[in-house]
Design a protein around this motif. Sequence first.
Motif, PDB file in Angstrom:
ATOM      1  N   VAL A 294      -6.743   0.428   5.238  1.00  0.00           N
ATOM      2  CA  VAL A 294      -5.358   0.003   5.054  1.00  0.00           C
ATOM      3  C   VAL A 294      -4.430   0.551   6.134  1.00  0.00           C
ATOM      4  CG1 VAL A 294      -5.732  -0.271   2.589  1.00  0.00           C
ATOM      5  CG2 VAL A 294      -4.761   1.872   3.427  1.00  0.00           C
ATOM      6  N   ASP A 295      -5.013   1.012   7.262  1.00  0.00           N
ATOM      7  CA  ASP A 295      -4.237   1.397   8.446  1.00  0.00           C
ATOM      8  C   ASP A 295      -3.390   2.646   8.250  1.00  0.00           C
ATOM      9  OD1 ASP A 295      -3.554   1.129  11.113  1.00  0.00           O
ATOM     10  OD2 ASP A 295      -1.806  -0.126  10.703  1.00  0.00           O
ATOM     11  N   VAL A 296      -3.941   3.614   7.555  1.00  0.00           N
ATOM     12  CA  VAL A 296      -3.315   4.928   7.477  1.00  0.00           C
ATOM     13  C   VAL A 296      -4.024   5.891   8.425  1.00  0.00           C
ATOM     14  CG1 VAL A 296      -2.862   6.930   5.992  1.00  0.00           C
ATOM     15  CG2 VAL A 296      -2.426   4.621   5.147  1.00  0.00           C
ATOM     16  N   ALA A 297      -5.341   5.802   8.501  1.00  0.00           N
ATOM     17  CA  ALA A 297      -6.129   6.601   9.439  1.00  0.00           C
ATOM     18  C   ALA A 297      -6.661   5.682  10.543  1.00  0.00           C
ATOM     19  CB  ALA A 297      -7.280   7.291   8.710  1.00  0.00           C
ATOM     20  N   PRO A 298      -6.814   6.190  11.763  1.00  0.00           N
ATOM     21  CA  PRO A 298      -7.262   5.344  12.883  1.00  0.00           C
ATOM     22  C   PRO A 298      -8.667   4.788  12.675  1.00  0.00           C
ATOM     23  CG  PRO A 298      -6.275   7.380  13.692  1.00  0.00           C
ATOM     24  CD  PRO A 298      -6.442   7.546  12.219  1.00  0.00           C
TER      25      PRO A 298
ATOM     26  N   THR B 201      -6.456  -7.764   4.344  1.00  0.00           N
ATOM     27  CA  THR B 201      -6.188  -6.358   4.062  1.00  0.00           C
ATOM     28  C   THR B 201      -4.807  -6.140   3.436  1.00  0.00           C
ATOM     29  OG1 THR B 201      -5.394  -6.010   6.327  1.00  0.00           O
ATOM     30  CG2 THR B 201      -7.716  -5.497   5.885  1.00  0.00           C
ATOM     31  N   ALA B 202      -4.089  -7.225   3.158  1.00  0.00           N
ATOM     32  CA  ALA B 202      -2.835  -7.193   2.393  1.00  0.00           C
ATOM     33  C   ALA B 202      -1.811  -6.209   2.959  1.00  0.00           C
ATOM     34  CB  ALA B 202      -3.135  -6.845   0.927  1.00  0.00           C
ATOM     35  N   LEU B 203      -1.553  -6.289   4.257  1.00  0.00           N
ATOM     36  CA  LEU B 203      -0.660  -5.311   4.883  1.00  0.00           C
ATOM     37  C   LEU B 203       0.639  -5.909   5.420  1.00  0.00           C
ATOM     38  CD1 LEU B 203      -3.172  -2.907   6.531  1.00  0.00           C
ATOM     39  CD2 LEU B 203      -1.137  -2.207   5.314  1.00  0.00           C
ATOM     40  N   GLY B 204       0.918  -7.173   5.128  1.00  0.00           N
ATOM     41  CA  GLY B 204       2.097  -7.804   5.701  1.00  0.00           C
ATOM     42  C   GLY B 204       3.399  -7.093   5.371  1.00  0.00           C
ATOM     43  N   ILE B 205       3.644  -6.830   4.093  1.00  0.00           N
ATOM     44  CA  ILE B 205       4.896  -6.185   3.690  1.00  0.00           C
ATOM     45  C   ILE B 205       4.936  -4.745   4.175  1.00  0.00           C
ATOM     46  CG2 ILE B 205       6.330  -5.483   1.740  1.00  0.00           C
ATOM     47  CD1 ILE B 205       5.234  -7.854   0.186  1.00  0.00           C
ATOM     48  N   THR B 206       3.830  -4.032   4.012  1.00  0.00           N
ATOM     49  CA  THR B 206       3.771  -2.635   4.437  1.00  0.00           C
ATOM     50  C   THR B 206       4.113  -2.497   5.913  1.00  0.00           C
ATOM     51  OG1 THR B 206       2.181  -2.029   2.722  1.00  0.00           O
ATOM     52  CG2 THR B 206       2.237  -0.646   4.690  1.00  0.00           C
ATOM     53  N   HIS B 207       3.522  -3.334   6.747  1.00  0.00           N
ATOM     54  CA  HIS B 207       3.808  -3.272   8.178  1.00  0.00           C
ATOM     55  C   HIS B 207       5.227  -3.732   8.490  1.00  0.00           C
ATOM     56  CE1 HIS B 207      -0.603  -3.135   9.784  1.00  0.00           C
ATOM     57  NE2 HIS B 207      -0.161  -1.957   9.400  1.00  0.00           N
ATOM     58  N   ALA B 208       5.751  -4.681   7.742  1.00  0.00           N
ATOM     59  CA  ALA B 208       7.129  -5.121   7.965  1.00  0.00           C
ATOM     60  C   ALA B 208       8.118  -3.985   7.715  1.00  0.00           C
ATOM     61  CB  ALA B 208       7.456  -6.309   7.062  1.00  0.00           C
ATOM     62  N   LEU B 209       7.891  -3.228   6.644  1.00  0.00           N
ATOM     63  CA  LEU B 209       8.771  -2.099   6.332  1.00  0.00           C
ATOM     64  C   LEU B 209       8.651  -1.000   7.383  1.00  0.00           C
ATOM     65  CD1 LEU B 209       8.104  -1.937   2.484  1.00  0.00           C
ATOM     66  CD2 LEU B 209      10.158  -2.816   3.606  1.00  0.00           C
TER      67      LEU B 209
ATOM     68  N   TRP C  37       0.828  -1.200   0.000  1.00  0.00           N
ATOM     69  CA  TRP C  37       0.000   0.000   0.000  1.00  0.00           C
ATOM     70  C   TRP C  37       0.871   1.262   0.000  1.00  0.00           C
ATOM     71  CZ3 TRP C  37      -4.915  -0.260  -1.234  1.00  0.00           C
ATOM     72  CH2 TRP C  37      -5.624  -1.437  -1.005  1.00  0.00           C
ATOM     73  N   PRO C  38       0.281   2.446  -0.170  1.00  0.00           N
ATOM     74  CA  PRO C  38       1.097   3.661  -0.286  1.00  0.00           C
ATOM     75  C   PRO C  38       2.064   3.910   0.870  1.00  0.00           C
ATOM     76  CG  PRO C  38      -1.099   4.127  -1.087  1.00  0.00           C
ATOM     77  CD  PRO C  38      -1.140   2.735  -0.512  1.00  0.00           C
ATOM     78  N   HIS C  39       1.690   3.583   2.101  1.00  0.00           N
ATOM     79  CA  HIS C  39       2.649   3.798   3.185  1.00  0.00           C
ATOM     80  C   HIS C  39       3.807   2.817   3.082  1.00  0.00           C
ATOM     81  CE1 HIS C  39      -0.834   1.539   4.303  1.00  0.00           C
ATOM     82  NE2 HIS C  39      -0.554   1.330   5.557  1.00  0.00           N
ATOM     83  N   GLY C  40       3.567   1.606   2.561  1.00  0.00           N
ATOM     84  CA  GLY C  40       4.677   0.699   2.303  1.00  0.00           C
ATOM     85  C   GLY C  40       5.560   1.210   1.175  1.00  0.00           C
ATOM     86  N   ALA C  41       4.944   1.721   0.110  1.00  0.00           N
ATOM     87  CA  ALA C  41       5.718   2.303  -0.993  1.00  0.00           C
ATOM     88  C   ALA C  41       6.512   3.517  -0.521  1.00  0.00           C
ATOM     89  CB  ALA C  41       4.776   2.694  -2.140  1.00  0.00           C
ATOM     90  N   SER C  42       5.950   4.271   0.424  1.00  0.00           N
ATOM     91  CA  SER C  42       6.678   5.411   0.979  1.00  0.00           C
ATOM     92  C   SER C  42       7.911   4.940   1.741  1.00  0.00           C
ATOM     93  CB  SER C  42       5.761   6.216   1.902  1.00  0.00           C
ATOM     94  OG  SER C  42       4.639   6.731   1.198  1.00  0.00           O
TER      95      SER C  42
END
Length: 444
Positions: free
Chosen positions: A389-393, A303-311, A46-51
Amino acid sequence: MYDAVVIGGRCAGAAVGTHLARQGRRVLVVDRSRFPSDVLSTHFIWPHGASHLNRLGVLDQVRAVTPAHTEVTIVNDGIALRGSVPEELLRNQFRLLHGDDHGITTEYFSVRRHVLDKILIDNAVEAGVEFREGYTVKELLRDDDGTVVGIEGRDGTVEHARVVVGADGRNSFVARALGIGKSDERPRCTFAYWSYFSGIPDAPAQIHRRGRLGMAMASTNHGRTMVLAWGPSEWAAGFRADVEGNFHRALGLISEEAAGTVAAATREERFYGTLDQAAYLRQLHGPGWVLVGDAESFKDQCTALGITHALRDAELAAAAIGRWLGGESDRDTAMAGYAAKRRSQTAAAYYDYVCTLAEMKPLRHDELQLFSTLRGNQAETDRFIATHVDVAPVSEFFDPSNVFLLNDTARESSRDHGVFADFEATYRDHHRNPFQRAEAEGTR
């Protein structure tokens, strides 16, 4: 003597190694695999992972070989919402977690792991990390008081370090060796099967949910599109009786249009599947050791956040380790700061959100009304996507006062959607397992 030995060289491990090396630390990263290589993963970022990839300095390399998009379509029981993650919400999150917002991008990617992991480990080596691939750790070294002080490899090598980082996935050797158990386990989860198809034009990702089934389509590397189908774990046995047939059957039940697109395409690889998506938490740190990525926590793929949260966690952990190694604070204080951000009330609320979604219960009438009214409100649609996608609470979007205001207008906007005409009958249909008959036929 290394400052840090990192066990696991994929997303979390390569990232934490890079951040530490850029602090001037002496870092060794080891991994039993050789690169490039694949690993079972739904590989969405997701965008925060890409960031975070941008902050690591590899975004341009990923973008050069992977389709990038900003908008995504989320469809719930035929109610389609199209939007993107707002830049300002991304900036707010990075300022809160990391103290700055440099490198922000609103793009997202579905990048294969044999592509991404090689880029990340090469970047780590360029930053000064020493990397050993095909290296298996035999045991952790501990001093008399139990503090972890290094590793011993199966090849007989011994390496000492001030801290050992476990970035070695769900079946973490570090966690097992230290006897770190799981907590807050959530056994109710999804099963998922996916493959890769040619002949589908590059397009923004789409995520569908109908009843107790879900599917996603996302353009990825090599001119292919990943198509994923999932459902509640209690339906997995029936699905497995005929994976290919039930895969297409599920797509047809969820979206006839998407099913037609996939039927006209060419499958280029075998089906991949995962049945164990049960969520858990583990202790984050202890004397001489730290866990990051799936080693310290895992959530369902829905919600496909594994990589994003790992980074994200790699950067947080590296910052905390750096404060300790640099003498800015003692070890316990520095690592408590890492734990506070990882186990905040906001993080706990999102963990609950994902685990609830993973049960794949049919959407309630009020939930459908909410999605229906969002169709006419782009700002709130974007905020919902950011929340999802866990950018906003989660607590802010789903605050009762906010939901009440949205649903107050939903009474009118929901009238034109067919699912509301006979909601009770629809709800009963969505509870039924469509793969039971296929399973019975497959055993005769």
